[in-house]
Scaffold this motif. Structure first.
Motif, mmCIF file in Angstrom:
data_model
loop_
_atom_site.group_PDB
_atom_site.id
_atom_site.type_symbol
_atom_site.label_atom_id
_atom_site.label_comp_id
_atom_site.label_asym_id
_atom_site.label_seq_id
_atom_site.Cartn_x
_atom_site.Cartn_y
_atom_site.Cartn_z
ATOM 1 N N GLN A 1 4.254 41.437 12.322
ATOM 2 C CA GLN A 1 3.979 41.605 13.420
ATOM 3 C C GLN A 1 3.040 40.357 14.078
ATOM 4 O O GLN A 1 3.421 39.734 15.083
ATOM 5 N N VAL A 2 1.993 40.289 13.364
ATOM 6 C CA VAL A 2 0.939 39.339 13.860
ATOM 7 C C VAL A 2 1.294 37.984 13.387
ATOM 8 O O VAL A 2 1.294 36.950 14.249
ATOM 9 N N SER B 1 -1.973 35.994 5.824
ATOM 10 C CA SER B 1 -1.407 37.101 6.199
ATOM 11 C C SER B 1 -0.505 37.517 4.892
ATOM 12 O O SER B 1 -0.388 38.606 4.756
ATOM 13 N N PRO C 1 0.477 48.952 16.149
ATOM 14 C CA PRO C 1 -0.781 49.184 14.993
ATOM 15 C C PRO C 1 -1.472 50.322 14.867
ATOM 16 O O PRO C 1 -1.654 50.739 13.674
ATOM 17 N N ASP D 1 3.192 45.376 9.452
ATOM 18 C CA ASP D 1 1.873 45.194 10.270
ATOM 19 C C ASP D 1 1.549 43.821 10.082
ATOM 20 O O ASP D 1 1.385 43.143 11.174
ATOM 21 N N VAL D 2 1.518 43.067 8.853
ATOM 22 C CA VAL D 2 1.317 41.511 8.945
ATOM 23 C C VAL D 2 2.386 40.719 9.807
ATOM 24 O O VAL D 2 1.925 39.862 10.391
ATOM 25 N N GLU E 1 4.680 47.403 21.357
ATOM 26 C CA GLU E 1 3.610 46.544 20.947
ATOM 27 C C GLU E 1 2.160 47.120 21.013
ATOM 28 O O GLU E 1 1.323 46.899 20.339
ATOM 29 N N SER F 1 4.066 36.692 15.782
ATOM 30 C CA SER F 1 3.646 36.415 17.173
ATOM 31 C C SER F 1 3.101 34.854 17.584
ATOM 32 O O SER F 1 3.273 34.431 18.503
ATOM 33 N N ASP F 2 2.862 34.226 16.408
ATOM 34 C CA ASP F 2 2.313 32.901 16.326
ATOM 35 C C ASP F 2 3.227 31.861 15.386
ATOM 36 O O ASP F 2 2.596 30.699 15.232
#
Length: 325
Positions: free
Chosen positions: A31-32, A200, A129, A28-29, A125, A35-36
Motif C-alpha cells: 500500500q505504501v 519496504s 492500516p 501493508d507495505v 485508505e 502510493s509513490d
C-alpha cells in the motif's frame, strides 16, 4: 502416541496463521510502496507473488489497489486470502481441541469473528492500516499464546515444522518478486526513492531494524538478499527456518522414536548445502530467480515428504491443493 491427523492439523494450523500474517505484512507495505511507485502495474506483483494471477483474472477485469486488496483480505472464495487462511487455521484448531489450550482456541475464535465482521469500508485508505494491524496482532497473539500454553510433545514439533516451512517459502516468494521489481534504473541507484523501496522489502519481512543492526550503513540489493537468505540470527531468514526444520525433525526421531523423516531430512540437507556452500554474490551471478525457483520447488517437495512419512498422504499438498500451485 500422537495420531497422524492431529500431527497434520498442528502442522497446517501453523502454516495458515503464518500465511495470513505474511500476507498482511506484504499488503501493508505494498500500500505504501504503490502510493509513490513509478510503476502503475505494481499491484500485479502481489498476484505474481502468490501465483494468483490466473485465478484473480477469472473474476476481475482490472488489477488495482481496491480489487487486489478485496481479493486478498475478504474474498472467501479465494483460498489464498487472509480470511480463508484464518478460517482453515480455525478448522484445524477444532480438530486439535483435545490437545490445545482453552486460551488458544478462544483467541483464534475471537480473531476469526473479527475478520468476518470486516466490511469493504474497512478496506478504505483511511481504515486499511488499522485493519492490517489487527490481522498482524491477531496472528502474533496466537503465536504468543501458543508458545506459552502448548504442551511440548510431538504435536508441538509438527506445529513448528509447519511454521518454519511456510515462513521459508514466503520469504523466498517475497525476495523473488520484489528483487526484480525494484532493481533500479541507473540514475536511481542510491537515491532516496531507491533506498525507500528497499526499506519496504525489509519491512515486509519485519526485518528492517534487524538488518540495520548487521548493516548499519550499506543498503543494496545484494546485502538485503544475503540477509533474508543466509543470516542465521534473523527469525524470518530462509537459513534459520531450514536449520530449525532440521532440528525439529531430529528431535521427533531421537526424543519420540518416530521412524519417518528420512526423506525429509535428506531434502533439508540439499537446502542447507545450497545455502551454506554458496555466497550471495555467486547466487546473484548465477541467477537469483533460478535459485529461488529451485528453493521453492524443493520446499514443496519437502512438504510432500512430511505428508507421506508422517500423515500417510501420497499427495504433496494435502489440505488445499490450490494454495501453492
Amino acid at each position: 502416541m500422537l495420531l497422524a491427523r492431529h500431527a497434520e492439523a498442528a502442522f497446517w494450523m501453523a502454516r495458515y496463521v503464518e500465511r495470513a500474517e505474511n500476507l498482511a505484512r506484504l499488503l501493508d507495505v505494498q500500500q505504501v510502496f504503490a502510493s509513490d511507485s513509478r510503476d502503475p502495474g505494481s499491484w500485479r506483483s502481489m498476484l505474481l507473488l502468490n501465483s494468483d494471477e490466473t485465478r484473480f483474472l477469472e473474476t476481475h477485469d482490472t488489477v488495482g489497489r481496491t480489487t487486489v486488496t478485496q481479493f486478498y483480505v475478504l474474498d472467501q472464495e479465494n483460498p489464498t486470502s487472509i480470511i480463508s487462511a484464518i478460517h482453515m487455521a480455525r478448522e484445524n484448531a477444532r480438530a486439535l481441541r483435545p490437545l490445545i489450550s482453552t486460551e488458544m482456541w478462544t483467541q483464534l475464535n475471537v480473531f476469526h469473528r473479527k475478520l468476518y465482521a470486516l466490511t469493504t469500508a474497512d478496506l478504505g485508505e483511511a481504515r486499511l492500516p488499522k485493519t492490517y494491524a489487527m490481522v498482524k496482532e491477531g496472528c502474533q497473539t496466537h503465536t504468543g499464546i501458543t508458545d506459552g500454553t502448548y504442551f511440548r510433545d510431538e504435536s508441538w514439533y509438527f506445529y513448528w515444522l509447519g511454521r518454519w516451512l511456510e515462513r521459508a517459502d514466503q520469504t523466498t516468494r517475497l525476495l523473488d518478486i520484489k528483487y526484480h521489481q525494484l532493481l533500479p534504473r541507473g540514475a536511481d541507484v542510491g537515491s532516496a526513492f531507491d533506498i525507500g523501496q528497499w526499506n519496504s522489502v525489509l519491512r515486509s519481512a519485519a526485518g528492517y531494524y534487524a538488518y540495520r543492526r548487521v548493516h548499519s550503513r550499506a543498503m543494496s540489493p545484494g546485502t538485503i538478499a544475503g540477509f533474508l537468505l543466509q543470516n542465521r540470527a534473523f527469525p524470518r531468514s530462509v537459513a534459520l527456518c531450514v536449520n530449525d526444520m532440521d532440528r525439529g525433525l531430529n528431535e521427533l526421531r531421537s526424543r519420540y522414536g518416530l521412524r519417518g523423516g528420512t526423506a525429509a531430512l535428506e531434502r533439508i540437507d540439499e537446502l542447507q548445502a545450497e545455502l551454506n556452500g554458496r555466497s550471495v554474490e555467486s547466487i546473484l551471478i548465477a541467477g537469483l530467480h533460478e535459485f529461488l525457483d529451485m528453493f521453492q520447488t524443493t520446499l514443496g517437495l519437502l512438504g510432500g515428504d512430511i505428508a507421506r512419512e508422517f500423515f500417510h498422504h501420497e499427495e504433496v499438498e494435502t489440505q488445499t491443493a490450490t494454495q501453492n500451485q
